[in-house]
Design a protein around this motif. Structure first.
Motif, PDB file in Angstrom:
ATOM      1  N   MET A  90       0.820  -1.180   0.000  1.00 51.81           N
ATOM      2  CA  MET A  90       0.000   0.000   0.000  1.00 51.81           C
ATOM      3  C   MET A  90       0.870   1.251   0.000  1.00 51.81           C
ATOM      4  O   MET A  90       0.441   2.285  -0.465  1.00 51.81           O
ATOM      5  N   ASP A  91       2.083   1.160   0.448  1.00 46.98           N
ATOM      6  CA  ASP A  91       2.894   2.350   0.640  1.00 46.98           C
ATOM      7  C   ASP A  91       3.487   2.918  -0.640  1.00 46.98           C
ATOM      8  O   ASP A  91       3.892   4.069  -0.653  1.00 46.98           O
ATOM      9  N   ASP A  92       3.558   2.131  -1.725  1.00 40.95           N
ATOM     10  CA  ASP A  92       4.213   2.619  -2.928  1.00 40.95           C
ATOM     11  C   ASP A  92       3.452   3.745  -3.611  1.00 40.95           C
ATOM     12  O   ASP A  92       4.036   4.740  -4.013  1.00 40.95           O
ATOM     13  N   LEU A  93       2.157   3.609  -3.774  1.00 40.24           N
ATOM     14  CA  LEU A  93       1.384   4.616  -4.493  1.00 40.24           C
ATOM     15  C   LEU A  93       1.026   5.818  -3.631  1.00 40.24           C
ATOM     16  O   LEU A  93       1.067   6.949  -4.081  1.00 40.24           O
ATOM     17  N   VAL A  94       0.638   5.581  -2.411  1.00 44.53           N
ATOM     18  CA  VAL A  94       0.281   6.654  -1.483  1.00 44.53           C
ATOM     19  C   VAL A  94       0.995   6.346  -0.164  1.00 44.53           C
ATOM     20  O   VAL A  94       0.510   5.543   0.629  1.00 44.53           O
ATOM     21  N   PRO A  95       2.162   6.967   0.057  1.00 44.33           N
ATOM     22  CA  PRO A  95       2.958   6.597   1.239  1.00 44.33           C
ATOM     23  C   PRO A  95       2.220   6.712   2.572  1.00 44.33           C
ATOM     24  O   PRO A  95       2.431   5.913   3.461  1.00 44.33           O
ATOM     25  N   ALA A  96       1.345   7.676   2.711  1.00 49.96           N
ATOM     26  CA  ALA A  96       0.639   7.864   3.984  1.00 49.96           C
ATOM     27  C   ALA A  96      -0.705   7.143   4.008  1.00 49.96           C
ATOM     28  O   ALA A  96      -1.508   7.372   4.906  1.00 49.96           O
ATOM     29  N   ALA A  97      -0.962   6.255   3.050  1.00 49.54           N
ATOM     30  CA  ALA A  97      -2.270   5.605   2.918  1.00 49.54           C
ATOM     31  C   ALA A  97      -2.747   4.913   4.193  1.00 49.54           C
ATOM     32  O   ALA A  97      -3.902   5.101   4.579  1.00 49.54           O
ATOM     33  N   PRO A  98      -1.919   4.124   4.866  1.00 48.97           N
ATOM     34  CA  PRO A  98      -2.436   3.469   6.080  1.00 48.97           C
ATOM     35  C   PRO A  98      -2.941   4.462   7.113  1.00 48.97           C
ATOM     36  O   PRO A  98      -3.975   4.246   7.742  1.00 48.97           O
ATOM     37  N   TRP A  99      -2.240   5.572   7.277  1.00 49.50           N
ATOM     38  CA  TRP A  99      -2.655   6.550   8.283  1.00 49.50           C
ATOM     39  C   TRP A  99      -3.826   7.384   7.797  1.00 49.50           C
ATOM     40  O   TRP A  99      -4.649   7.831   8.601  1.00 49.50           O
ATOM     41  N   LEU A 100      -3.947   7.604   6.484  1.00 50.05           N
ATOM     42  CA  LEU A 100      -5.127   8.276   5.955  1.00 50.05           C
ATOM     43  C   LEU A 100      -6.363   7.395   6.143  1.00 50.05           C
ATOM     44  O   LEU A 100      -7.445   7.894   6.446  1.00 50.05           O
ATOM     45  N   LEU A 101      -6.191   6.082   5.979  1.00 50.79           N
ATOM     46  CA  LEU A 101      -7.295   5.153   6.226  1.00 50.79           C
ATOM     47  C   LEU A 101      -7.695   5.168   7.695  1.00 50.79           C
ATOM     48  O   LEU A 101      -8.882   5.141   8.016  1.00 50.79           O
ATOM     49  N   VAL A 102      -6.714   5.220   8.575  1.00 54.14           N
ATOM     50  CA  VAL A 102      -7.008   5.315  10.009  1.00 54.14           C
ATOM     51  C   VAL A 102      -7.770   6.606  10.285  1.00 54.14           C
ATOM     52  O   VAL A 102      -8.769   6.608  11.015  1.00 54.14           O
ATOM     53  N   GLY A 103      -7.343   7.710   9.678  1.00 53.01           N
ATOM     54  CA  GLY A 103      -8.026   8.984   9.871  1.00 53.01           C
ATOM     55  C   GLY A 103      -9.474   8.933   9.414  1.00 53.01           C
ATOM     56  O   GLY A 103     -10.382   9.398  10.123  1.00 53.01           O
ATOM     57  N   ALA A 104      -9.713   8.365   8.225  1.00 55.24           N
ATOM     58  CA  ALA A 104     -11.083   8.250   7.710  1.00 55.24           C
ATOM     59  C   ALA A 104     -11.927   7.366   8.621  1.00 55.24           C
ATOM     60  O   ALA A 104     -13.088   7.681   8.915  1.00 55.24           O
ATOM     61  N   ALA A 105     -11.351   6.259   9.094  1.00 57.27           N
ATOM     62  CA  ALA A 105     -12.097   5.348   9.967  1.00 57.27           C
ATOM     63  C   ALA A 105     -12.403   5.995  11.316  1.00 57.27           C
ATOM     64  O   ALA A 105     -13.489   5.800  11.872  1.00 57.27           O
ATOM     65  N   VAL A 106     -11.467   6.773  11.839  1.00 58.70           N
ATOM     66  CA  VAL A 106     -11.695   7.437  13.127  1.00 58.70           C
ATOM     67  C   VAL A 106     -12.768   8.518  12.982  1.00 58.70           C
ATOM     68  O   VAL A 106     -13.639   8.649  13.851  1.00 58.70           O
ATOM     69  N   VAL A 107     -12.742   9.270  11.876  1.00 59.06           N
ATOM     70  CA  VAL A 107     -13.787  10.278  11.638  1.00 59.06           C
ATOM     71  C   VAL A 107     -15.155   9.597  11.585  1.00 59.06           C
ATOM     72  O   VAL A 107     -16.124  10.055  12.200  1.00 59.06           O
ATOM     73  N   ALA A 108     -15.239   8.469  10.858  1.00 60.74           N
ATOM     74  CA  ALA A 108     -16.507   7.739  10.757  1.00 60.74           C
ATOM     75  C   ALA A 108     -16.943   7.211  12.119  1.00 60.74           C
ATOM     76  O   ALA A 108     -18.128   7.293  12.476  1.00 60.74           O
ATOM     77  N   ALA A 109     -16.011   6.679  12.893  1.00 64.09           N
ATOM     78  CA  ALA A 109     -16.351   6.125  14.205  1.00 64.09           C
ATOM     79  C   ALA A 109     -16.817   7.217  15.161  1.00 64.09           C
ATOM     80  O   ALA A 109     -17.814   7.039  15.875  1.00 64.09           O
ATOM     81  N   VAL A 110     -16.134   8.343  15.173  1.00 62.45           N
ATOM     82  CA  VAL A 110     -16.527   9.437  16.060  1.00 62.45           C
ATOM     83  C   VAL A 110     -17.905   9.978  15.655  1.00 62.45           C
ATOM     84  O   VAL A 110     -18.766  10.208  16.520  1.00 62.45           O
ATOM     85  N   ALA A 111     -18.122  10.168  14.357  1.00 63.39           N
ATOM     86  CA  ALA A 111     -19.434  10.650  13.897  1.00 63.39           C
ATOM     87  C   ALA A 111     -20.533   9.669  14.274  1.00 63.39           C
ATOM     88  O   ALA A 111     -21.619  10.060  14.696  1.00 63.39           O
ATOM     89  N   SER A 112     -20.238   8.376  14.139  1.00 64.23           N
ATOM     90  CA  SER A 112     -21.217   7.348  14.490  1.00 64.23           C
ATOM     91  C   SER A 112     -21.533   7.368  15.984  1.00 64.23           C
ATOM     92  O   SER A 112     -22.689   7.234  16.383  1.00 64.23           O
ATOM     93  N   LEU A 113     -20.518   7.529  16.804  1.00 65.01           N
ATOM     94  CA  LEU A 113     -20.732   7.574  18.256  1.00 65.01           C
ATOM     95  C   LEU A 113     -21.478   8.827  18.684  1.00 65.01           C
ATOM     96  O   LEU A 113     -22.354   8.772  19.551  1.00 65.01           O
ATOM     97  N   ILE A 114     -21.142   9.959  18.085  1.00 63.21           N
ATOM     98  CA  ILE A 114     -21.819  11.206  18.444  1.00 63.21           C
ATOM     99  C   ILE A 114     -23.280  11.167  18.009  1.00 63.21           C
ATOM    100  O   ILE A 114     -24.151  11.712  18.694  1.00 63.21           O
ATOM    101  N   ALA A 115     -23.565  10.503  16.877  1.00 60.70           N
ATOM    102  CA  ALA A 115     -24.944  10.418  16.389  1.00 60.70           C
ATOM    103  C   ALA A 115     -25.825   9.622  17.338  1.00 60.70           C
ATOM    104  O   ALA A 115     -27.053   9.724  17.282  1.00 60.70           O
ATOM    105  N   GLY A 116     -25.223   8.840  18.199  1.00 61.67           N
ATOM    106  CA  GLY A 116     -25.975   8.115  19.230  1.00 61.67           C
ATOM    107  C   GLY A 116     -26.950   7.097  18.671  1.00 61.67           C
ATOM    108  O   GLY A 116     -26.611   6.294  17.823  1.00 61.67           O
ATOM    109  N   ARG A 117     -28.186   7.156  19.130  1.00 60.29           N
ATOM    110  CA  ARG A 117     -29.201   6.164  18.766  1.00 60.29           C
ATOM    111  C   ARG A 117     -29.643   6.258  17.310  1.00 60.29           C
ATOM    112  O   ARG A 117     -30.355   5.383  16.830  1.00 60.29           O
ATOM    113  N   ALA A 118     -29.238   7.306  16.606  1.00 61.08           N
ATOM    114  CA  ALA A 118     -29.570   7.410  15.181  1.00 61.08           C
ATOM    115  C   ALA A 118     -28.861   6.319  14.381  1.00 61.08           C
ATOM    116  O   ALA A 118     -29.327   5.920  13.317  1.00 61.08           O
ATOM    117  N   VAL A 119     -27.738   5.848  14.905  1.00 60.42           N
ATOM    118  CA  VAL A 119     -27.012   4.737  14.295  1.00 60.42           C
ATOM    119  C   VAL A 119     -27.232   3.527  15.189  1.00 60.42           C
ATOM    120  O   VAL A 119     -26.844   3.534  16.355  1.00 60.42           O
TER     121      VAL A 119
END
Length: 178
Positions: A1-30
Motif C-alpha cells: 500500500m505504501d508505494d502509491l500513497v505513502p501515507a495511505a495506512p494513516w489516511l485510512l485510520v483517519g477516515a475510519a476514526v472520523v466515521a467512528a466518532v461521527a457514528s458515536l456522536i450520532a448516538g441512537r440514530a445509528v
C-alpha cells in the motif's frame, strides 16, 4: 500500500476514526449494529497501519471484519436504518477481503520486485471484487444523497453524512493505494 500513497495506512485510520466518532456522536440514530461495524473497522485500520502486511495479522483481521460484517445486519431488516447498516457491512466485507488478500500475498518470497507490498498490483479475483465493491460503495454514497429521502434531519443528518463520506473516502483510498 505504501508505494502509491505513502501515507495511505494513516489516511485510512483517519477516515475510519472520523466515521467512528461521527457514528458515536450520532448516538441512537445509528443502531448498535452499525456502531460496532464502524468501531471494528477503525480498530482494524489502526492495527493494519501499525502491523503492516503480516499474513497472520491479515488473516485475523479478515476473520474479525467478516464476523463484524455479518453482525452488522442482524435484526435491521425492514427498519429505516437497514440501508445504512448494509452499506457499513459491505465496507467491512471489502476490508475483510483486502485483509484476506494481504494474508495470502503479504510477504510471499516469490512476489515480484515490481509489485507493491506483495499485493500483486491489483491482480486476481480478490482485487476485482475489491474494485467492484469500492465502486459500488462510492456510487451508493453519491446516489443516495440524490434519490433517497433522508431519515434523519439537522445535526444527526450531518453526522450520518459525515460518517458515510468518511467511509466512502476510506475505501476509495484503499482501492487507489493497493
Amino acid at each position: 500500500m505504501d508505494d502509491l500513497v505513502p501515507a495511505a495506512p494513516w489516511l485510512l485510520v483517519g477516515a475510519a476514526v472520523v466515521a467512528a466518532v461521527a457514528s458515536l456522536i450520532a448516538g441512537r440514530a445509528v443502531p448498535w449494529q452499525g456502531r460496532q461495524a464502524v468501531l471494528v473497522m477503525a480498530v482494524a485500520m489502526l492495527v493494519t497501519a501499525l502491523a503492516g502486511d503480516a499474513p497472520m495479522v491479515g488473516l485475523g483481521l479478515g476473520v474479525v471484519l467478516l464476523l463484524s460484517a455479518m453482525l452488522g445486519t442482524v435484526g435491521v431488516r425492514g427498519t429505516s436504518a437497514a440501508g445504512e447498516c448494509f452499506r457499513r457491512a459491505l465496507i467491512a466485507l471489502l476490508l475483510a477481503v483486502c485483509a484476506f488478500e494481504s494474508a495470502v500475498t503479504g510477504e510471499a518470497p516469490e512476489a515480484g520486485a515490481g509489485t507493491h507490498g506483495g499485493h500483486g498490483g491489483l491482480s486476481g479475483l480478490l482485487s476485482v471484487l475489491i474494485v467492484a465493491g469500492v465502486i459500488g460503495v462510492v456510487l451508493w454514497t453519491v446516489v443516495a444523497d440524490w434519490f433517497v429521502e433522508p431519515v434523519h434531519h439537522g445535526r444527526t443528518a450531518r453526522l450520518v453524512a459525515t460518517e458515510s463520506w468518511a467511509l466512502a473516502a476510506g475505501v476509495a483510498l484503499m482501492c487507489l493505494a493497493t
